[in-house]
Design a protein around this motif. Structure first.
Motif, PDB file in Angstrom:
ATOM      1  N   THR A   1      10.616  25.352 -31.585  1.00 40.35           N
ATOM      2  CA  THR A   1       9.604  24.309 -31.581  1.00 40.35           C
ATOM      3  C   THR A   1       9.717  23.494 -32.850  1.00 40.35           C
ATOM      4  OG1 THR A   1       7.222  23.855 -31.486  1.00 40.35           O
ATOM      5  CG2 THR A   1       7.891  25.870 -32.596  1.00 40.35           C
ATOM      6  N   ALA A   2       9.502  22.185 -32.698  1.00 34.96           N
ATOM      7  CA  ALA A   2       9.557  21.274 -33.840  1.00 34.96           C
ATOM      8  C   ALA A   2       8.424  20.271 -33.686  1.00 34.96           C
ATOM      9  CB  ALA A   2      10.897  20.561 -33.910  1.00 34.96           C
ATOM     10  N   HIS A   3       7.199  20.796 -33.799  1.00 39.75           N
ATOM     11  CA  HIS A   3       6.009  19.992 -33.576  1.00 39.75           C
ATOM     12  C   HIS A   3       5.948  18.794 -34.520  1.00 39.75           C
ATOM     13  CE1 HIS A   3       1.351  20.066 -32.910  1.00 39.75           C
ATOM     14  NE2 HIS A   3       1.944  19.030 -32.375  1.00 39.75           N
ATOM     15  N   LYS A   4       6.301  19.029 -35.772  1.00 37.14           N
ATOM     16  CA  LYS A   4       6.275  17.976 -36.779  1.00 37.14           C
ATOM     17  C   LYS A   4       7.598  17.977 -37.530  1.00 37.14           C
ATOM     18  CE  LYS A   4       1.294  18.605 -37.435  1.00 37.14           C
ATOM     19  NZ  LYS A   4       0.228  18.977 -38.399  1.00 37.14           N
ATOM     20  N   ALA A   5       7.806  16.912 -38.330  1.00 33.69           N
ATOM     21  CA  ALA A   5       9.043  16.818 -39.094  1.00 33.69           C
ATOM     22  C   ALA A   5       9.226  18.022 -40.005  1.00 33.69           C
ATOM     23  CB  ALA A   5       9.054  15.523 -39.909  1.00 33.69           C
ATOM     24  N   LYS A   6       8.118  18.513 -40.594  1.00 33.17           N
ATOM     25  CA  LYS A   6       8.247  19.660 -41.499  1.00 33.17           C
ATOM     26  C   LYS A   6       8.657  20.921 -40.758  1.00 33.17           C
ATOM     27  CE  LYS A   6       3.327  20.911 -41.398  1.00 33.17           C
ATOM     28  NZ  LYS A   6       2.106  21.101 -42.237  1.00 33.17           N
ATOM     29  N   ASP A   7       8.307  21.000 -39.428  1.00 36.56           N
ATOM     30  CA  ASP A   7       8.765  22.137 -38.636  1.00 36.56           C
ATOM     31  C   ASP A   7      10.284  22.110 -38.510  1.00 36.56           C
ATOM     32  OD1 ASP A   7       6.134  22.911 -38.216  1.00 36.56           O
ATOM     33  OD2 ASP A   7       5.956  21.761 -36.362  1.00 36.56           O
TER      34      ASP A   7
ATOM     35  N   ILE B   1      20.551  24.423 -27.060  1.00 37.39           N
ATOM     36  CA  ILE B   1      19.323  24.416 -27.844  1.00 37.39           C
ATOM     37  C   ILE B   1      18.240  23.693 -27.045  1.00 37.39           C
ATOM     38  CG2 ILE B   1      18.238  23.716 -30.014  1.00 37.39           C
ATOM     39  CD1 ILE B   1      21.064  23.604 -31.225  1.00 37.39           C
ATOM     40  N   VAL B   2      17.106  24.343 -26.846  1.00 35.67           N
ATOM     41  CA  VAL B   2      15.965  23.754 -26.141  1.00 35.67           C
ATOM     42  C   VAL B   2      14.835  23.600 -27.159  1.00 35.67           C
ATOM     43  CG1 VAL B   2      14.343  23.969 -24.230  1.00 35.67           C
ATOM     44  CG2 VAL B   2      16.675  24.863 -23.995  1.00 35.67           C
ATOM     45  N   VAL B   3      14.437  22.356 -27.405  1.00 32.28           N
ATOM     46  CA  VAL B   3      13.430  22.071 -28.432  1.00 32.28           C
ATOM     47  C   VAL B   3      12.127  21.650 -27.759  1.00 32.28           C
ATOM     48  CG1 VAL B   3      12.874  20.759 -30.506  1.00 32.28           C
ATOM     49  CG2 VAL B   3      15.268  21.292 -29.969  1.00 32.28           C
TER      50      VAL B   3
ATOM     51  N   GLU C   1      12.370  20.615 -40.512  1.00 32.79           N
ATOM     52  CA  GLU C   1      12.979  20.818 -41.826  1.00 32.79           C
ATOM     53  C   GLU C   1      13.012  22.294 -42.204  1.00 32.79           C
ATOM     54  OE1 GLU C   1      10.550  18.347 -44.238  1.00 32.79           O
ATOM     55  OE2 GLU C   1      11.355  16.467 -43.442  1.00 32.79           O
ATOM     56  N   ALA C   2      12.119  23.085 -41.631  1.00 35.05           N
ATOM     57  CA  ALA C   2      12.072  24.512 -41.957  1.00 35.05           C
ATOM     58  C   ALA C   2      13.080  25.338 -41.163  1.00 35.05           C
ATOM     59  CB  ALA C   2      10.658  25.045 -41.702  1.00 35.05           C
ATOM     60  N   VAL C   3      13.714  24.708 -40.166  1.00 32.78           N
ATOM     61  CA  VAL C   3      14.682  25.423 -39.335  1.00 32.78           C
ATOM     62  C   VAL C   3      16.009  25.563 -40.076  1.00 32.78           C
ATOM     63  CG1 VAL C   3      16.004  25.333 -37.195  1.00 32.78           C
ATOM     64  CG2 VAL C   3      13.613  24.619 -37.195  1.00 32.78           C
TER      65      VAL C   3
ATOM     66  N   SER D   1      14.376  14.279 -37.512  1.00 32.88           N
ATOM     67  CA  SER D   1      14.676  15.436 -38.360  1.00 32.88           C
ATOM     68  C   SER D   1      15.561  16.440 -37.639  1.00 32.88           C
ATOM     69  CB  SER D   1      13.371  16.116 -38.800  1.00 32.88           C
ATOM     70  OG  SER D   1      12.583  15.231 -39.581  1.00 32.88           O
ATOM     71  N   VAL D   2      15.367  16.605 -36.326  1.00 31.97           N
ATOM     72  CA  VAL D   2      16.234  17.478 -35.538  1.00 31.97           C
ATOM     73  C   VAL D   2      17.666  16.959 -35.596  1.00 31.97           C
ATOM     74  CG1 VAL D   2      16.760  18.317 -33.217  1.00 31.97           C
ATOM     75  CG2 VAL D   2      14.384  18.250 -34.010  1.00 31.97           C
TER      76      VAL D   2
END
Length: 478
Positions: free
Chosen positions: A365-371, A387-389, A373-375, A398-399
């Protein structure tokens, strides 16, 4: 309503059947399976009993002669199927003495029609369309077949065996009705539906004070519980049978914002419906508040459904809600749903795995840009990984940046699939380098991003972008 649904007691007499061929045999099988005694005049002279069991055949009386002169003494109904010109004539005779008559596919000469029947032993459901469309009636019957538990007839028979006993113990009708509601909705009913009749008999027999059992809760219903239900990605026909049953049993439904109105329409009409979800950029009541609502409703004796888009355990916070219910001592269960990633793959024909091309799948999950960036994108560079986002529209730039920086090719196929399985579903397909622009093309979410070579296998007719994508692969191959 032109036709009043009634149930004919087949033990009261004989059913006279006139006709021959496949139509007559179809009616004969229906009557025999219902336990009817049948007097059959085969107007074509062919008494073929093929397909009937020995027990069913024993209830069929094969009769010769002119059916228009048949003895109607003891006959409770007359049926004509494949009887030709005999049908209207026999109908006139039956009407003259007040016998119900059905002439197949002839409403003018029939005083009753056959419904489509769902047979569960002691539970029988009849579906009719006033003779307008038997096919529609059969389709409705098929839907009912999928919803009714296989042993619902056993439950009715179980109650029937105890009915007089409980009537003697609880003379007040309202209290007696609440007693049976608790039996049907509670543990005893569940035991019967699971085929554990002996345990159900013992449990009912162990109830010392039937009136107290019925009056234990003001509502007269079973102790409160919570069912986490996966609503799927949007199409109500993708709900599981268990999910439909839970929605029909619910006293209150707490639902996410993304649950479609069509799915809510499948719920019990008088169930309370409480929205507790939120959309991107809009405030919600918070997970702790949702947990507390579930607990309080269950502790008040209500049957609670927590209806969640997709599947409760895939980015649905179902685990957090279960932890809260456990700590509060609230009974709960989980009914899985089709997650949006699988819904997108099926609708747009994107195989998430493909022999020699994709052997692994990663859901993130990448709800927000910071999500995003944390990957750790370095773990996602394997070209044989799909990859399923989820919730990746806002974080799409960001992804893209994360995967490119980690070494994934800019020409990696990418699909953006929005509002999957719904009527307004949309998609955009291109390459990883184009991902932010693809998101802009689909006119709003929710959307799933699928990244990997498997996207190139999507149905070409649905994705104009695949033509350009194919050229990329051709150039690379050369």
């Amino acid at each position: 309503m032109r036709y009043l649904p009634i149930f004919l007691d087949l033990k009261r007499g004989v059913v006279l059947l006139a006709g021959s061929g496949d139509l007559a045999r179809a009616k004969l099988r229906l009557l025999a399976s219902a336990g009817a005694r049948v007097r059959w005049y085969a107007t074509g002279g062919d008494h073929d009993l093929g397909g009937l069991s020995a027990e069913e055949t024993s209830k069929v009386e094969l009769t010769a002669g002119d059916v228009l002169n048949a003895d109607l003494d003891g006959v409770i109904s007359v049926l004509c199927a494949g009887a030709g010109e005999v049908g209207p004539l026999l109908s006139a005779r039956a009407k003259a003495i007040g016998l119900p008559v059905n002439v197949m596919d002839d409403l003018e000469h029939s005083t009753f029609i056959f419904p489509a029947v769902v047979d569960r032993g002691d539970v029988v459901v009849a579906v009719g369309t006033g003779g307008a469309s038997p096919v529609v009636a059969r389709r409705v019957r098929e839907l009912i077949e999928t919803v009714l538990p296989a042993r619902i007839g056993d439950l009715a028979g179980f109650i029937g065996r105890w009915r007089k006993i409980i009537h003697g113990r609880i003379p007040e009708f309202p209290l007696r009705r609440r007693f049976w509601e608790r039996v049907v909705d509670g543990e005893i009913g569940a035991l019967v539906l699971a085929g554990r009749n002996d345990e159900a008999e013992a449990a009912l027999n162990d109830i010392d004070d039937a009136s107290a059992f019925a009056a234990r809760l003001p509502s007269g219903k079973a102790e409160g519980s919570v069912t986490l239900v996966g609503a799927g990605p949007g199409d109500p026909d993708l709900l599981t049978v268990k999910a439909l049953r839970a929605l029909q049993d619910a006293d209150v439904i707490f639902y996410d914002e993304l649950v479609s109105p069509e799915i809510l329409d499948r719920a019990r009409r008088d169930a309370a419906r409480v929205p507790v979800g939120r959309r991107v950029g809009k405030p919600g009541i918070g997970q702790n508040a949702i947990n507390q609502l579930l607990i309080e409703a269950a502790q008040a004796g209500r049957r609670v459904v927590r209806l969640k888009g997709g599947d409760p355990f895939i980015f649905g916070r179902g685990g957090e809600e279960i932890e809260a219910l456990r700590q509060a001592g609230v009974a709960y269960s989980v009914i899985p749903g089709i997650t949006a990633g699988l819904g997108a793959a099926a609708q747009f024909e994107v195989p998430l795995t493909f022999r020699h091309e994709a052997r692994r799948i990663t859901f993130l999950t990448a709800h927000k840009a910071k999500d995003a960036e944390a990957v750790d994108w370095s773990t996602l560079t394997d070209v044989k990984m799909t990859i399923v986002v989820y919730m990746g529209m806002t974080a799409a730039p960001s992804v893209r940046a994360g995967l490119l920086a980690a070494g994934r090719s800019a020409r990696t196929p990418v699909g953006v699939f929005a509002r999957v399985t719904r009527k307004d579903a949309a998609s955009a397909i291109g390459t990883l380098d184009e991902l932010p622009g693809l998101v802009e093309k689909i006119d709003g979410g929710p959307a799933i991003l699928i990244i990997g070579d498997v996207v190139s296998h999507a149905a070409p007719s649905r994705h104009p972008g695949l033509t350009q994508l194919a050229s990329y692969f051709q150039v690379a191959a050369e």
